[in-house]
Design a protein around this motif. Sequence first.
Motif, PDB file in Angstrom:
ATOM      1  N   ASP A 188      31.293   4.310  53.808  1.00  0.00           N
ATOM      2  CA  ASP A 188      31.024   3.652  54.851  1.00  0.00           C
ATOM      3  C   ASP A 188      31.512   2.194  54.594  1.00  0.00           C
ATOM      4  O   ASP A 188      31.607   1.207  55.429  1.00  0.00           O
ATOM      5  CB  ASP A 188      29.336   3.209  55.089  1.00  0.00           C
ATOM      6  N   LEU A 542      25.877   2.957  56.650  1.00  0.00           N
ATOM      7  CA  LEU A 542      25.887   4.448  56.714  1.00  0.00           C
ATOM      8  C   LEU A 542      24.561   4.881  56.137  1.00  0.00           C
ATOM      9  O   LEU A 542      24.268   4.975  54.999  1.00  0.00           O
ATOM     10  CB  LEU A 542      27.101   5.105  56.473  1.00  0.00           C
ATOM     11  N   SER A 544      22.417   7.734  54.836  1.00  0.00           N
ATOM     12  CA  SER A 544      22.796   9.045  54.529  1.00  0.00           C
ATOM     13  C   SER A 544      22.385   9.480  53.339  1.00  0.00           C
ATOM     14  O   SER A 544      22.546   8.599  52.315  1.00  0.00           O
ATOM     15  CB  SER A 544      24.141   9.595  54.877  1.00  0.00           C
ATOM     16  N   THR A 546      23.325  12.042  51.922  1.00  0.00           N
ATOM     17  CA  THR A 546      24.262  13.126  51.292  1.00  0.00           C
ATOM     18  C   THR A 546      25.451  12.275  50.611  1.00  0.00           C
ATOM     19  O   THR A 546      25.520  10.954  50.974  1.00  0.00           O
ATOM     20  CB  THR A 546      24.837  13.985  52.365  1.00  0.00           C
ATOM     21  N   ILE A 549      30.387  11.984  54.435  1.00  0.00           N
ATOM     22  CA  ILE A 549      30.117  11.584  55.761  1.00  0.00           C
ATOM     23  C   ILE A 549      29.910  12.778  56.522  1.00  0.00           C
ATOM     24  O   ILE A 549      30.536  13.834  56.277  1.00  0.00           O
ATOM     25  CB  ILE A 549      31.202  10.731  56.525  1.00  0.00           C
ATOM     26  N   ASP A 553      25.073  11.787  60.378  1.00  0.00           N
ATOM     27  CA  ASP A 553      24.181  10.582  59.704  1.00  0.00           C
ATOM     28  C   ASP A 553      24.108   9.531  60.623  1.00  0.00           C
ATOM     29  O   ASP A 553      24.607   9.542  61.799  1.00  0.00           O
ATOM     30  CB  ASP A 553      25.532  10.313  58.742  1.00  0.00           C
TER      31      ASP A 553
END
Length: 801
Positions: A188, A542, A544, A546, A549, A553
């Motif tokens: 991000d 972002l 998330s 994980t 991306i 998300d």
Amino acid sequence: MKKILLTFLTICLVTIGMAQEKAKPTVIGRDIGQLKNIRINGRIIDEITGEALVGATVTITEINQTRITDNNGEFEFNLDRAEYTLEFRYVGYESITYPIVAVGDGRIAMRMIQEDFELDDVVIFGRDPEKNIRSTDMGAVTMSMNTIRELPPFLGEVDIIRSMATLPGVSQVGEAAAGLNVRGGGADQNLIQFAGAPIYNPTHLFGLFTSFNPDVVNDVTLYKSVIPARFGGRGSSILDIQPKAGSIDRWGGDLMVSNYSGKIGINGPLVKDKVSIKGGFRGSYINWFLGALSNPDLNNSQANFYDGNLVISAPISEKQEFTYSYYTSYDDFAFASDTTISWKNNSHSINWKGRFGDKLGVQALGYLTQYDYNIFNRSGINDFDLNSGIEDYGVKLFATYNFSETNVLTVGGDFKDLTIQPGELVPTNQQESGILPQKVQDEFGREMGAHFQHEFELGEKIGVSYGLRYDLFQYFGPRTVRQYAENQPLSDGSAIGEIEYAEGDKIISYDGLGPRASVRYSLSKYSSIKAGYNKMYQFIHLISNTATIAPTDIWKLSDDFLKPQIVDQYSIGFYNNFMGNIFETSIEVYYKDIQNVVEYKDGANLILQNHLETELVPAQGRAFGVELYAKKNLGRLTGWISYTYSRSLRRVITPYEEEIINDGEWFASNFDKPHDVTLIGNYKLSTNTSVSATFGYSTGRPVTFPEAKFDYSGNNLAYFNRRNEQRLPDFHRLDIAVNFKLKGSGRFFEDGDWTFSILNLYGRKNPFSLFFVDEQGAPPQANRLAILGVPLPSLSYSIKF
């Protein structure tokens, strides 16, 4: 004998006379007695297609001045009255030597034709070969599409994002991973923009493909060190993708089919010699490929994607140019037949450039970007739709004043308005469903910036570039903001009240000054040392847990609880070219300090969360590394080698023991990969045949393994101790490709390019992730998920018409 000798002498004299006649310079301009500041401009286009050649070089050998053509193929010199020799060069095209006599202001229209490569030929530079030495740019790399096309194609065609990942300091977390990780930053932290408009998800099929059609892209520039002051809003890098304009004097097109996707493009004059249009469309037929993947869940899935582009360019006059660009992409993926995930990008941008006199240039740009992603579940009675999206529109204005060729000042400002819909859950059958409708509060923000950049030279040895950017971010209502008890961690249990903000009410604002500076000291014509500093602010995050991306998300604006990310970067580098710029080398060292980076509490719940602050913890980040780069520009064998040693670390220390991660010690981020090596090679076997190969190796990324399991209320639960203490196995892969250029009498059926490639040549099962299966009476068992576990061949055929 005398007749033979006489004939021979006559031929020689005629030949010499023809050569002299050919070398006679062209008189440019009207002779009005002007002696200095003669303005010579021009435009370079392709002889066959009529398309502008962007990034071509025009060199005047007598005074050693070089210009690079802009997005419309334009260039300009200010000269004294004299005779000059202009050399026109562009990669893959025949060079042209053009002598002129400058007697007054004038214009040159130059047509260049693609060269037929022969074994003993030398590839011609398509850019200023000493720019990496003479400029003050650090960590800025521009790759033309001609260069990118020499790389092995990914599933039938070249991939822009993956091409950037072959550069030092740039990586991806694994195969089929979306986004880039630049110098220890998250995905991000990169601003990816097409024709000036930001793109929030530049991928197809969760990262297997990039959603930019290479046939409508002119060039790609990555800024990863000292970023020009005109860019802001991201912490790590700017990926600036410029579209290609169409021909203003003839119609043409291109067509490509492969065993995974196909595309078609067309371009030509809407108004001859005044307005051009270029369009492209690409679609997939990828489902047979999913059946070949090693993941059994993917075998039962279906996927579709497409993308389209439209570029309208109007050189209004020699001093004004107008361009409109449209971009769209769409994906849907049906996972195991009951859940469909889709995402879509739409962007419009309008760009105007104008020149006022010989010194002042102005550019104005406006854009609108929309990104939507959805999940549709059709498994039974509890069917639902989950919708999210982003709307981003803004304007930018720049003015550039050339005091001289080596003294340039740029000033400008920009404004953008952001609306984020984090998520809305809508049951399909609200009367019978066991799922209740739910909507997360929308977010509203505004970014504004003002900046200047000054570049100049102090003699022949020293070049300086310095700038300053002021960023202002405002967070607005309507919104309900929770209040929490003091001296307690943010949680549902510590909430003590709420504050209501009406539409347009300012909730909080952040601002800051971001200085940028770099200096270059030339050791010789072919070597230099550069040092730089860069400060960036980022107001969007972002959210998330994980490493890459995903369309599901969450994008989140800075608010009362989540402060902007602030990145300070220091760089120093040594650059050296060898053997007349045939070889280009560099070594750069960098250190980055990152404030207010996002980390997550253990067991964080991020989906449909109205109060994300209860799931997040503030973290400090740092990254440092060494980047080595060696490139061969000319000859039958071209390519480069890049090696990066880097670390990307995080640390979480808060007043509350339950929020501290890894006892407050530094730990590896999700994308920390200390060693990363890439080898690129392209070899010209003959006039029409070339072979290319890419080999990549990198350290496996960090993961967290469960250390034990325990029984709680009849449920087996995994126990995790320290975060990111283990790693996936190392990544390595070899891709190769062979390209054949066929030439014959049949334009559609015999002419064209055939490209055969094999991805993952030796079938390496690189793990994308590990997952754990619980077995009775045994510790959790690790299983490796490999997206590409076998060699994958592809065949594509492309033509131009």
